[in-house]
Design a protein around this motif. Structure first.
Motif, short mmCIF file in Angstrom:
data_model
loop_
_atom_site.label_atom_id
_atom_site.label_comp_id
_atom_site.label_asym_id
_atom_site.label_seq_id
_atom_site.Cartn_x
_atom_site.Cartn_y
_atom_site.Cartn_z
N LYS A 154 49.66 38.78 35.28
CA LYS A 154 48.47 39.54 35.65
C LYS A 154 47.33 39.08 34.73
O LYS A 154 47.21 39.53 33.60
CB LYS A 154 48.69 41.04 35.49
N ASP A 172 44.21 39.68 34.82
CA ASP A 172 43.25 40.72 34.46
C ASP A 172 43.75 41.62 33.33
O ASP A 172 43.00 42.43 32.80
CB ASP A 172 42.86 41.56 35.69
N HIS A 173 45.01 41.48 32.93
CA HIS A 173 45.58 42.21 31.79
C HIS A 173 46.08 41.24 30.71
O HIS A 173 47.00 41.57 29.97
CB HIS A 173 46.74 43.10 32.24
#
Length: 171
Positions: A135, A137-138
């Motif tokens: 992920k 975005d994390h």
């Protein structure tokens, strides 16, 4: 920890033992820690205020599927009302894992996601899922995340080098 908390932890440990296709249990709170080979430092296991579960996850995606990765699941004294802390003890080249082995998993890092009824097996599965499907975005490591997005061939090459150098056997 209360007797009820310890009973819950033992139930969770039994569930972990029942998923050998994705997790190999190496140490449970009721076991001798001298048989565990920690690939980082042993100091993290010397916390008298919590219980420690150590095991190896078995991701399915390349290149991570070529090895196993030791993780530490630290159960806090106020479990199950607070989530466990999970970190990698095996070095892994991944955008969602920082240099100290901390991992970003929504289930553990957002108050809305954690519920006292959440099984530890779900945590293990969430860790495996984020290893298999990063992920961005994390990301905890912006440089690795950028490489994953912009130069996938180099990312896979470097991740494979880490697998070959640091990953543990899958059995």
């Amino acid at each position: 920890m209360s007797g009820g908390q310890m009973k819950r932890i033992m139930i969770e440990v039994k569930k972990l033992r029942d998923i050998p296709q994705t997790f190999i249990l190496e140490k449970a709170p009721d076991e001798d820690s001298s048989k565990v080979t920690n690939t980082r430092t042993a100091s993290s296991s010397a916390d008298s205020t919590s219980n420690i579960i150590i095991g190896r996850i078995l991701p399915k995606s390349a290149p991570y599927s070529q090895g196993s990765y030791q993780v530490e699941i630290k159960i806090p004294a106020d479990f199950p009302f607070k989530p466990p802390e999970v970190k990698f003890l095996t070095q892994i080249y991944h955008p969602n894992v920082d240099k100290e082995g901390k991992i970003c998993v929504d289930l553990l890092n957002t108050a809305e996601a954690w519920k006292p009824t959440t099984p530890i097996v779900d945590i293990v599965n969430a860790v495996i899922k984020i290893i298999d499907d990063p992920k961005i975005d994390h990301a905890l490591n912006a440089e690795i995340a950028q490489q994953y997005q912009n130069n996938r061939a180099q990312f896979i090459k470097t991740a494979t080098e880490f697998v070959n150098k640091y990953a543990l056997p899958r059995t």
